[in-house]
Design an enzyme around this catalytic site. Structure first.
Site, PDB file in Angstrom:
ATOM      1  N   ALA A   1      33.431  39.457  21.618  1.00 45.61           N
ATOM      2  CA  ALA A   1      34.409  38.953  22.477  1.00 45.61           C
ATOM      3  C   ALA A   1      35.578  38.522  21.455  1.00 45.61           C
ATOM      4  CB  ALA A   1      34.041  37.916  23.275  1.00 45.61           C
TER       5      ALA A   1
ATOM      6  N   LYS B   1      30.265  17.435   8.496  1.00 44.77           N
ATOM      7  CA  LYS B   1      29.122  18.000   8.070  1.00 44.77           C
ATOM      8  C   LYS B   1      28.133  16.888   7.337  1.00 44.77           C
ATOM      9  CE  LYS B   1      32.164  21.827   6.057  1.00 44.77           C
ATOM     10  NZ  LYS B   1      33.115  21.997   4.998  1.00 44.77           N
TER      11      LYS B   1
HETATM   12  N1  HSE Z   1      37.838  24.152   5.313  1.00 46.89           N
HETATM   13  C1  HSE Z   1      36.401  23.846   4.735  1.00 46.89           C
HETATM   14  C2  HSE Z   1      36.539  23.612   3.158  1.00 46.89           C
HETATM   15  C3  HSE Z   1      35.742  25.238   5.076  1.00 46.89           C
HETATM   16  O1  HSE Z   1      37.682  23.624   2.853  1.00 46.89           O
HETATM   17  O2  HSE Z   1      35.391  23.630   2.679  1.00 46.89           O
HETATM   18  C4  HSE Z   1      35.030  25.432   6.410  1.00 46.89           C
HETATM   19  O3  HSE Z   1      34.362  24.085   6.427  1.00 46.89           O
END
Ligand code: HSE
Length: 438
Positions: free
Chosen positions: A43, A205
């Protein structure tokens, strides 16, 4: 054995990488998974692009909900991003009894508790290796490889864009603004660079890693988040002169008072391996009580590196597809009924060392005033440098490194120092971590 059918939502950078890696390594992946993993539906809003990628091998649609509810699909791979439609799609897929693989750290950091509870209830897996540090198998390491350990702390460079910017500032003397422009031109920065440079992406994260490390619910709202946009070249140079490098670190740590959950620029000794992680690369240090300090390094973003993690999850889910849900690895490493409610510490209660930079009149008694304030609050000075005055200027930069103290004590000292008539402007504070084995 019958192929497992995957529905791919989104064929941007990671989606197309996933398609390519699965096709290229199909034979080896089948040998590992025990059956073929087949992308049966795709999709994407860009139907033509999807058709071109699929080359007739999959049903293509612009309606992602059709995939999430299709009876022919076993695993839904969510690579759309964002936290609105993606959340509905993931919950819809779970409701329809489908396993989910996602790279969406924001979604899980914000709605992880809801999503994992729904998955638990439905007896399906939500796998998210690609959500943290791209291709580095850090979720697998924390959740399974280090399962014997009491995890003590994690410190990671988990945003490649900010690491790239800091590397450019240090190596080439670039300004923050120029280095950011460069990162954007190279396609490193997220759509909205605020997430990268203000530490939000890293905090997403870190939130997930903390949950798995300590068995706590996802609590992004309690994470302290400070980015790199206010760092200057002077601070990077001064840190270097003192034997340190500045990195944007995500740090989570178990203490007697609670759990630290914080993202901020951090001075770390230049001789540490992690201080030498440059450019867009990611690295994560994990300290376990039995294993000691371990480090994981690799590409934290990019099409195929992130696809590597997505496909690893697809293989894992395929292997566990028919297993009893009770006997699977728990989503957050700890059994859902054995999660801990230990609190996240407010920043005022966090203990660390500090780099302080202040601008002072170069006259007798200035240092005595400053050191008296620090001494009265029980803050011990580890190192101090006074720079030469710039010609024509009345002020000099004074840089101090302190020993460890509580953040509330340093903040109190800073307001008193800033109130001194001999100090001009504000005091710059950057946290400092030795990251040694203890
Ligand atoms: N934009 C993120 C970074 C990667 O610069 O590590 C994706 O999480």
């Amino acid at each position: 054995m019958k192929a497992i059918n995957v529905g791919l939502l989104g064929i941007g950078t990671v989606g197309s990488g996933t398609f390519k890696v699965l096709s290229r390594n199909a034979e080896e992946i089948t040998r590992r998974a025990g059956r073929e993993i087949r992308i049966a539906m795709i999709a994407d809003r860009d139907i033509e692009k999807a058709k071109k990628l699929a080359g007739g091998s999959a049903i293509v649609t612009d309606d992602a909900f059709k995939v999430a509810s299709s009876p022919d699909i076993d695993i839904v791979v969510e690579l759309i991003g964002g936290t609105t439609v993606a959340r509905q799609l993931v919950l819809e897929a779970i409701k329809n009894g489908k396993h989910v693989v996602t790279a969406n750290k924001a979604l899980l950091a914000l709605y992880g508790n809801e999503i994992f509870a729904a998955a638990q209830k439905a007896g399906v897996i939500v796998a998210f290796e690609a959500a943290v540090a791209g291709g580095i198998p850090i979720i697998k390491a924390l959740r399974e490889g280090l399962t014997a350990n009491r995890i003590e702390w994690i410190a990671g460079i988990i945003n490649g864009t900010s690491n790239y910017i800091l590397s450019e500032m240090r190596e080439k003397g670039a300004s923050f603004a120029d280095a950011l422009k460069d990162a954007q031109a190279l396609g490193y920065a997220e759509l909205d660079p605020t997430f990268d440079i203000e530490g939000i992406d890293a905090a997403h994260k870190l939130t997930l890693m903390a949950s798995i490390a300590f068995g706590i619910p996802t609590q992004f709202d309690k994470a302290y988040t400070e980015g790199i946009s206010k760092l200057t070249r002077e601070d990077i140079t001064y840190a270097e002169e003192l034997g340190y490098r500045i990195k944007l670190l995500g740090i989570t740590k178990r203490t007697e008072k609670g759990i630290e959950l914080r993202v901020h620029p951090t001075l770390i000794p230049a001789k540490r391996l992690i201080a030498n992680v440059e450019g867009v690369m990611n690295a994560i240090l994990v300290k376990g009580d039995a294993v000691g300090a371990t480090m994981y390094y690799g590409a934290g973003a990019g099409s195929e590196p992130t696809a590597s993690a997505v496909v690893a999850d697809l293989v894992d889910v395929t292997r566990m597809h028919t297993s009893d849900p009770e006997h699977r690895v728990p989503h957050l490493a700890f059994q859902p009924d054995a999660m801990s409610d230990v609190a996240i510490l407010p920043m005022s209660e966090v203990e660390t060392a500090y780099y302080l930079r202040m601008r002072a009149f170069d006259k007798p008694g200035v240092l005595a005033d400053v050191t008296r304030i620090l001494a009265d609050l029980g803050i011990s000075i580890d190192a101090m440098v006074q720079k030469e005055p710039i010609e024509g200027e009345e002020h000099v930069d004074i840089i101090m490194l302190t020993h460890r103290t509580l953040e509330k004590h340093i903040d109190c000292a800073i307001s008193k120092i800033e109130a001194l008539a001999v100090i001009s402007g504000s005091v710059k504070k950057i946290r400092l971590e030795e990251l040694n084995r203890n």
